[in-house]
Design a protein around this motif. Structure first.
Motif, PDB file in Angstrom:
ATOM      1  N   ASP A 124      -7.403 -10.965 -17.869  1.00 41.86           N
ATOM      2  CA  ASP A 124      -7.015 -10.104 -19.257  1.00 41.86           C
ATOM      3  C   ASP A 124      -6.905  -8.568 -19.003  1.00 41.86           C
ATOM      4  O   ASP A 124      -7.357  -7.947 -19.738  1.00 41.86           O
ATOM      5  CB  ASP A 124      -8.143 -10.596 -20.170  1.00 41.86           C
ATOM      6  N   GLN A 125      -6.269  -8.062 -17.846  1.00 41.44           N
ATOM      7  CA  GLN A 125      -5.828  -6.734 -17.908  1.00 41.44           C
ATOM      8  C   GLN A 125      -7.199  -5.920 -17.922  1.00 41.44           C
ATOM      9  O   GLN A 125      -7.162  -4.653 -18.307  1.00 41.44           O
ATOM     10  CB  GLN A 125      -4.982  -6.197 -18.865  1.00 41.44           C
ATOM     11  N   ILE A 405       2.060   7.951 -17.946  1.00 43.41           N
ATOM     12  CA  ILE A 405       1.099   8.305 -16.983  1.00 43.41           C
ATOM     13  C   ILE A 405      -0.325   7.700 -17.412  1.00 43.41           C
ATOM     14  O   ILE A 405      -0.711   7.751 -18.785  1.00 43.41           O
ATOM     15  CB  ILE A 405       0.597   9.717 -16.499  1.00 43.41           C
ATOM     16  N   TRP A 406      -1.035   6.647 -16.625  1.00 40.16           N
ATOM     17  CA  TRP A 406      -2.274   6.054 -17.179  1.00 40.16           C
ATOM     18  C   TRP A 406      -3.381   6.651 -15.972  1.00 40.16           C
ATOM     19  O   TRP A 406      -3.110   6.747 -14.740  1.00 40.16           O
ATOM     20  CB  TRP A 406      -2.409   4.659 -17.216  1.00 40.16           C
ATOM     21  N   ALA A 407      -4.547   7.334 -16.374  1.00 39.16           N
ATOM     22  CA  ALA A 407      -5.419   7.902 -15.497  1.00 39.16           C
ATOM     23  C   ALA A 407      -7.059   7.537 -15.845  1.00 39.16           C
ATOM     24  O   ALA A 407      -7.220   7.215 -16.981  1.00 39.16           O
ATOM     25  CB  ALA A 407      -5.254   9.362 -15.394  1.00 39.16           C
ATOM     26  N   VAL A 408      -7.657   7.372 -14.681  1.00 43.06           N
ATOM     27  CA  VAL A 408      -9.210   7.306 -14.837  1.00 43.06           C
ATOM     28  C   VAL A 408      -9.859   8.270 -14.200  1.00 43.06           C
ATOM     29  O   VAL A 408      -9.432   8.474 -12.743  1.00 43.06           O
ATOM     30  CB  VAL A 408      -9.730   6.049 -14.482  1.00 43.06           C
ATOM     31  N   ASP A 464       1.754  -0.401 -16.118  1.00 44.20           N
ATOM     32  CA  ASP A 464       1.142   0.084 -17.344  1.00 44.20           C
ATOM     33  C   ASP A 464      -0.153   0.305 -17.390  1.00 44.20           C
ATOM     34  O   ASP A 464      -0.628   0.038 -18.692  1.00 44.20           O
ATOM     35  CB  ASP A 464       2.219  -0.395 -18.431  1.00 44.20           C
ATOM     36  N   GLY A 465      -0.828   0.490 -16.498  1.00 36.84           N
ATOM     37  CA  GLY A 465      -2.366   0.629 -16.507  1.00 36.84           C
ATOM     38  C   GLY A 465      -2.797   0.890 -15.064  1.00 36.84           C
ATOM     39  O   GLY A 465      -2.139   1.024 -14.094  1.00 36.84           O
ATOM     40  N   ARG A 488      -5.149   1.511 -19.869  1.00 40.63           N
ATOM     41  CA  ARG A 488      -3.688   0.756 -19.831  1.00 40.63           C
ATOM     42  C   ARG A 488      -3.086   0.779 -21.408  1.00 40.63           C
ATOM     43  O   ARG A 488      -3.689   1.631 -22.192  1.00 40.63           O
ATOM     44  CB  ARG A 488      -4.213  -0.726 -19.751  1.00 40.63           C
ATOM     45  N   ALA A 489      -1.942   0.424 -21.300  1.00 39.59           N
ATOM     46  CA  ALA A 489      -1.401   0.652 -22.492  1.00 39.59           C
ATOM     47  C   ALA A 489      -2.048  -0.450 -23.741  1.00 39.59           C
ATOM     48  O   ALA A 489      -2.358  -1.593 -23.415  1.00 39.59           O
ATOM     49  CB  ALA A 489       0.181   0.029 -22.278  1.00 39.59           C
TER      50      ALA A 489
END
Length: 529
Positions: A124-125, A405-408, A464-465, A488-489
């Protein structure tokens, strides 16, 4: 939109963002959800934007959005034992499967003296994670202090490739696995090869990255980068090797950049001692348009008294036929920067770095002609609160549109400039091409910081994550139980994903349908027992 055709583009898709439209589908295609329970469904293929609806709703279900950010959570234990990885330095350790239901997965092993390599998956992403019961063919691996998974990759055919640091042997070993499935979900794995020791002689702390890449001639192979130091810790060193195919069976199948068997090519030998014996990292990604590999070198936070951050340096490996030729190491211009993660798209190789003096997170990129932009002027820092010394480690994903962009990343939430920099609070951020959304950025003085924690592993194969994996969660050096955070999106009734919530009526069967921009439809069946 996430769309990959593994056979046609192979690793070029995962690294360079090659996109080929395919038939619209929903992942997972079916699910069982209890009354009031939730399931994330994702559109695969087709043409965005997407619209979601309930074409069958016997349970009284609803569709809606969910959190774009999943806060960091510890992975569950296996038979009461926490599972570990070697601590992260920005390398990919989580893969989004390019087959089946496109689960996220990674691996862990218990503490000393030995154990089995267990598979951790999310359907589940990144919302929830669970360990897959090991099969009889599961790998037995060394599980001593400082031993564990350091990098993971997947080729276009779905085969999984791992690098594992074996502390007792002071080497880095390669393993190859085949995933098994049940109803499209990952159900386990079969060991195909390993351990095979990566060639080369190394000293100091080892860092390693493995990726599936495409040669200039179009063949898919594996590239392995090992970073270390000389015995005195005064030189940053990095070597690279390329496999002769996707099924290496012996050390001879790991070749130098020029094709010599059982050999590596030293690509970095920096006499300035950047990073010393511990505080160094070398990461690489492929620029799809040219097939060149770009290596980024820099200092990372690896101990209580780390080497001061410096510049982010870069090296081009020029592709020709089935080989790559290393060029000259070049320094960046931004001083006082921590190296975080790297990513490759069709037209750029990207790097994310933390700015030591003002606590900012910035991005740099190099194009197919070698022109370098540091920082990328059109992408501001997601954080600008002036908290010095506080932006430490991070991982990110760049969408194939080369805008989003997705970032942690990690920040020290301490009470002020004198706070211990090595306390950790994760922050999620997403850039839509014009503005940032920031999630779970703890205020100064947050008492929930993780003590003495740094280093993040990232994910690969997800458009997208991004998943950030933290292993130093118990106040000790290097090792600890796996914890994961996901940016994530955000799911919704329009967009790539949707959150389905089952209604109160049961037993019942519902139907979740997605419609793409061309009017094509695909559905998933939900059983509510």
């Amino acid at each position: 939109m996430r769309s990959r055709v593994a056979v046609a583009c192979g690793a070029f898709l995962a690294i360079a963002g090659c996109k080929i439209t395919r038939a619209l589908a929903v992942s997972p295609p079916s699910a069982e959800v209890g009354p009031g329970g939730q399931q994330v469904f994702t559109a695969l293929g087709g043409t965005g934007p997407y619209t979601w609806s309930l074409s069958g709703n016997a349970s009284g279900a609803s569709l809606g959005g969910g959190p774009g950010y999943v806060p960091m959570r510890a992975a569950p234990a296996v038979a009461g034992a926490a599972q570990q990885q070697h601590w992260g330095g920005g390398q990919p350790v989580v893969v989004r499967d390019n087959h089946g239901n496109h689960d996220l997965f990674t691996f862990g092993s218990p503490g000393a003296p030995s154990g089995t390599l267990s598979l951790l998956r999310s359907g589940d992403q990144g919302e929830t994670w669970s360990w897959v019961p090991p099969e009889s063919s599961a790998l037995a691996v060394e599980s001593a202090v400082n031993a564990g998974l350091i990098s993971a990759a997947q080729d276009g055919a779905g085969t999984v490739h791992l690098l594992f640091f074996r502390a007792g042997f002071l080497d880095i070993a390669y393993y190859r696995l085949a995933l098994t499935y049940s109803g499209g979900a990952i159900a386990g794995y079969t060991a195909l090869a390993g351990p095979i020791v990566i060639p080369g002689a190394y000293a100091g702390d080892r860092r390693g990255t493995i990726r599936a890449v495409t040669t200039a001639g179009g063949a898919e192979v594996l590239a392995v980068l090992v970073a270390a130091s000389d015995p005195g810790g005064t030189r940053l060193q990095g070597s690279m090797c390329i496999t002769s195919g996707l099924a290496p069976a012996s050390p001879d199948d790991f070749q130098s950049l020029g094709g010599a068997p059982n050999a590596v090519t030293m690509i970095v030998d920096d006499a300035r001692g950047a990073g010393g014996s511990h505080d160094h990292a070398l990461l690489f990604a492929q620029l799809g348009a040219t097939h060149d590999l770009w290596v980024f070198a820099g200092n990372i936070v690896a101990e209580a008294g780390p080497t001061a951050p410096a510049t982010i340096n870069r090296l081009r490996l020029t592709a020709s036929g089935s080989t790559w030729t290393p060029r000259t190491l070049a320094d960046g211009s931004a001083s006082g920067a921590w190296l975080m993660g790297v990513a490759g798209t069709a037209h750029y190789a990207w790097v994310m770095y933390g700015q030591y003096a003002d606590g900012q997170v910035r991005f740099a990129r190099v194009d197919s002609g070698g022109a370098y932009e540091e920082p990328v002027a059109s992408i501001p820092s997601p954080v600008n609160d002036g908290r010095i010394n506080q932006t430490l480690a991070g991982v990110f994903t760049v969408h194939p549109d080369e805008r989003r962009i997705w970032a942690v990343f990690a920040r020290d939430p301490g009470p002020g400039p004198t706070a211990q920099w090595y306390d950790f609070t994760p922050t999620g951020a997403s850039w839509d091409g014009s503005q940032w959304q920031l999630k779970s950025d703890a205020p100064q003085g947050d008492p929930n910081a993780i003590a003495f924690a740094d280093g993040l592993g990232g994910s690969v194969g997800w458009d997208d994550g991004v998943v950030g994996v933290l292993t130093k969660t118990d106040g000790t050096s290097f090792d600890g139980a796996i914890s994961l955070a996901t940016m994530r999106a955000a799911p919704g009734t329009t967009g790539t994903s949707v959150v389905y919530t089952a209604g109160p009526t049961h037993p019942a069967t519902d139907e979740v349908t997605v419609t793409d921009a061309d009017g094509k439809k695909a559905s998933a069946s939900v059983s509510v027992p």
